[in-house]
Design a protein around this motif. Sequence first.
Motif, PDB file in Angstrom:
ATOM      1  N   VAL A  16      28.305  50.969  39.492  1.00  0.00           N
ATOM      2  CA  VAL A  16      28.296  50.815  38.185  1.00  0.00           C
ATOM      3  C   VAL A  16      27.333  52.066  37.580  1.00  0.00           C
ATOM      4  N   PRO A  17      27.748  52.784  36.717  1.00  0.00           N
ATOM      5  CA  PRO A  17      26.900  53.876  35.972  1.00  0.00           C
ATOM      6  C   PRO A  17      25.865  53.097  35.236  1.00  0.00           C
ATOM      7  N   VAL A  18      24.616  53.310  35.364  1.00  0.00           N
ATOM      8  CA  VAL A  18      23.388  52.980  34.607  1.00  0.00           C
ATOM      9  C   VAL A  18      22.455  54.157  34.036  1.00  0.00           C
ATOM     10  N   ASP A  19      22.367  54.298  32.823  1.00  0.00           N
ATOM     11  CA  ASP A  19      21.830  55.282  32.590  1.00  0.00           C
ATOM     12  C   ASP A  19      20.303  55.003  32.186  1.00  0.00           C
ATOM     13  N   TRP A  20      19.460  55.961  31.900  1.00  0.00           N
ATOM     14  CA  TRP A  20      17.864  55.964  31.546  1.00  0.00           C
ATOM     15  C   TRP A  20      17.851  54.757  30.293  1.00  0.00           C
ATOM     16  N   GLY A  21      16.818  53.815  30.471  1.00  0.00           N
ATOM     17  CA  GLY A  21      16.813  53.124  29.260  1.00  0.00           C
ATOM     18  C   GLY A  21      17.727  51.572  29.585  1.00  0.00           C
ATOM     19  N   GLN A  22      18.780  51.742  30.280  1.00  0.00           N
ATOM     20  CA  GLN A  22      19.767  50.640  30.479  1.00  0.00           C
ATOM     21  C   GLN A  22      19.184  49.752  31.553  1.00  0.00           C
ATOM     22  N   GLN A  23      19.802  48.468  31.510  1.00  0.00           N
ATOM     23  CA  GLN A  23      19.378  47.414  32.326  1.00  0.00           C
ATOM     24  C   GLN A  23      20.758  46.857  33.022  1.00  0.00           C
ATOM     25  N   ILE A  24      21.044  46.618  34.350  1.00  0.00           N
ATOM     26  CA  ILE A  24      22.149  46.250  34.881  1.00  0.00           C
ATOM     27  C   ILE A  24      21.849  44.775  35.386  1.00  0.00           C
ATOM     28  N   SER A  25      22.764  43.827  35.299  1.00  0.00           N
ATOM     29  CA  SER A  25      22.608  42.472  35.646  1.00  0.00           C
ATOM     30  C   SER A  25      24.056  41.977  36.246  1.00  0.00           C
ATOM     31  N   ALA A  26      24.130  41.314  37.307  1.00  0.00           N
ATOM     32  CA  ALA A  26      25.408  40.757  37.640  1.00  0.00           C
ATOM     33  C   ALA A  26      25.318  39.385  38.303  1.00  0.00           C
ATOM     34  N   SER A  27      26.380  38.867  38.469  1.00  0.00           N
ATOM     35  CA  SER A  27      26.522  37.655  39.140  1.00  0.00           C
ATOM     36  C   SER A  27      27.990  37.570  39.906  1.00  0.00           C
ATOM     37  N   ALA A  28      27.937  36.804  41.031  1.00  0.00           N
ATOM     38  CA  ALA A  28      29.218  36.595  41.813  1.00  0.00           C
ATOM     39  C   ALA A  28      29.709  35.197  41.723  1.00  0.00           C
TER      40      ALA A  28
ATOM     41  N   PHE B  66      37.202  26.534  56.193  1.00  0.00           N
ATOM     42  CA  PHE B  66      38.237  26.732  54.994  1.00  0.00           C
ATOM     43  C   PHE B  66      39.282  27.533  55.336  1.00  0.00           C
ATOM     44  N   GLY B  67      39.489  28.060  56.584  1.00  0.00           N
ATOM     45  CA  GLY B  67      40.512  29.158  56.934  1.00  0.00           C
ATOM     46  C   GLY B  67      40.200  30.395  56.611  1.00  0.00           C
ATOM     47  N   LYS B  68      41.128  31.285  57.301  1.00  0.00           N
ATOM     48  CA  LYS B  68      40.847  32.573  57.375  1.00  0.00           C
ATOM     49  C   LYS B  68      41.552  33.656  56.188  1.00  0.00           C
ATOM     50  N   GLY B  69      41.956  32.842  55.135  1.00  0.00           N
ATOM     51  CA  GLY B  69      42.769  33.394  54.128  1.00  0.00           C
ATOM     52  C   GLY B  69      41.578  33.793  53.152  1.00  0.00           C
ATOM     53  N   PRO B  70      41.915  34.828  52.253  1.00  0.00           N
ATOM     54  CA  PRO B  70      40.927  35.464  51.196  1.00  0.00           C
ATOM     55  C   PRO B  70      40.625  34.262  50.279  1.00  0.00           C
ATOM     56  N   LEU B  71      39.724  34.365  49.574  1.00  0.00           N
ATOM     57  CA  LEU B  71      39.286  33.765  48.534  1.00  0.00           C
ATOM     58  C   LEU B  71      38.948  34.420  47.247  1.00  0.00           C
ATOM     59  N   ASP B  72      39.048  33.838  45.968  1.00  0.00           N
ATOM     60  CA  ASP B  72      39.086  34.393  44.828  1.00  0.00           C
ATOM     61  C   ASP B  72      37.535  34.780  44.528  1.00  0.00           C
ATOM     62  N   LEU B  73      37.259  35.941  44.132  1.00  0.00           N
ATOM     63  CA  LEU B  73      35.848  36.463  43.698  1.00  0.00           C
ATOM     64  C   LEU B  73      35.782  36.701  42.372  1.00  0.00           C
ATOM     65  N   THR B  74      34.744  36.529  41.586  1.00  0.00           N
ATOM     66  CA  THR B  74      34.836  36.963  40.135  1.00  0.00           C
ATOM     67  C   THR B  74      33.499  37.478  40.003  1.00  0.00           C
ATOM     68  N   LEU B  75      33.325  38.743  39.564  1.00  0.00           N
ATOM     69  CA  LEU B  75      32.056  39.560  39.279  1.00  0.00           C
ATOM     70  C   LEU B  75      32.006  39.540  37.869  1.00  0.00           C
ATOM     71  N   ARG B  76      30.709  39.253  37.484  1.00  0.00           N
ATOM     72  CA  ARG B  76      30.501  39.454  35.744  1.00  0.00           C
ATOM     73  C   ARG B  76      29.207  40.601  35.913  1.00  0.00           C
ATOM     74  N   VAL B  77      29.592  41.611  35.412  1.00  0.00           N
ATOM     75  CA  VAL B  77      28.680  42.812  35.220  1.00  0.00           C
ATOM     76  C   VAL B  77      28.161  43.063  33.706  1.00  0.00           C
ATOM     77  N   ASN B  78      27.054  43.225  33.515  1.00  0.00           N
ATOM     78  CA  ASN B  78      26.574  43.675  32.359  1.00  0.00           C
ATOM     79  C   ASN B  78      25.434  44.890  32.455  1.00  0.00           C
ATOM     80  N   VAL B  79      25.654  45.784  31.606  1.00  0.00           N
ATOM     81  CA  VAL B  79      24.817  47.037  31.370  1.00  0.00           C
ATOM     82  C   VAL B  79      24.299  46.950  29.997  1.00  0.00           C
ATOM     83  N   ASP B  80      23.075  46.514  29.856  1.00  0.00           N
ATOM     84  CA  ASP B  80      22.497  46.147  28.471  1.00  0.00           C
ATOM     85  C   ASP B  80      21.667  47.584  28.044  1.00  0.00           C
TER      86      ASP B  80
END
Length: 450
Positions: free
Chosen positions: A245-257, A343-357
């Motif tokens: 994620v590009p984060v510039d000077w003065g910006q703040q990154i946050s994320a959840s999975a 829970f088995g070898k198959g893939p699970l759904d993943l959701t990323l929520r990304v903020n650059v404020d």
Amino acid sequence: MSAVGAAALCAVMAFQAPGQAGAAAGGTSSPNPGPNASPYAFAEGATSVDGAQNSVDSVRLTPGATYKSSLARGGKVYYQLRLDASETVYVSATAVPGLDAKVAYGDGVEVSLQDANGNNCDSGDARFGTSQSPRPISAWAVRAVGPAENRCKAAGTYYVVVERNSDPGSSTETWDTELRVVSEPGVSKRGSTTPPDSWNSASPTPADGTREERRGGTGFNDARALKTGVWGDRIKPGQTLFYRVPVDWGQQISASAELGSASGGRDEYVTSALVMSLANPVRARIDDADTAYDGQQKTTALKPVAPVAYENRFSPMDRVAGTRFAGWYYLSVHLNPQVARQFGKGPLDLTLRVNVDGVAKEGPAYVGTARPADEFSVTGEDEDAAVRGETDAGSGGGSGNGKGDGDAMKVVAAGGFGGGALLLTVLGVWTLIGRRRAAAAASASTANGS
């Protein structure tokens, strides 16, 4: 067509060779790795080096370059640097155990930077911790130059010491390692050496909106570019996915999975099932978070980190000191292989929520050029790469600022189009490239989701 125009057209095609176009569109460098394949995408063009058993025999590393090496169980190896008196240099070591490796809580890697007298300039380590799950982990050290530094300031020979910490019972196989050396120039005038005493440390509101699919990479070198938004992926037990994620000077990154719910399974749970980490442009870990999993959807979120500022480096807190420069920030998400047992070898759904404020601010006045170039900045091309969701594949271990398309267009513009016929030809080339990317993206998505 003029000679200049032909050269410009060739430049476009060279910048978008089929291999690079496919890498940009695909989610990982190897969607279906074989049983002995590495779980990590090493930098293309990285130089292979052997760590020495002592300082005298050590191989010299160069700032701005990336190297591939290895580390035996309980091993300690040396590399060498020749530094001037003006540059701050960061060295990271990413350790990559095999997918089936057995790792314990205290297993990990440690990196130290030492002067010619054996004095530590700095050191750092990384451990697998409670997940006890094999995945790429990175440790780093810095040789800092500035008014607040009292050691390791002189020009001369320095040594990088990489050591593997092993708990009893862990696997004995050798780990591959990736070494990256980055140089940060000094600044034209001294600023504050006091870290910020206040910043917005409240938990951010998670990003909202339509979930858009983007496949993660398998390492720092092919990490998928993201911007603020809600991003969807699929992750298999034992897999680690990388994003940037590009984060510039003065910006703040946050994320959840968020890990989606699983069908079936037992009435049990896996501790530290989903592990998310945040690293800065020099691959220094800033923070991580994890959550247990019982088959129901679960979310983990990073703690708030400070907005990017040069003076953050003087803070004793990692979540402040780590956000010391602008550039690409890396998110990695790992799913514990024990999830497969429940829970088995198959893939699970993943959701990323990304903020650059925050609004981008002017950065420090550097004297000289970083190595790799543009390492500590965010350009318009970086922002475009995040919009398009490019990977860093094909960068050859460089800065990874996703500038291939933009640079190619600059070459065309500089050469001049010379007429409508050339313009149509160039547009035809770009159309063909777009179709190839779309086809590669569809192919990669099908392979990765299987």
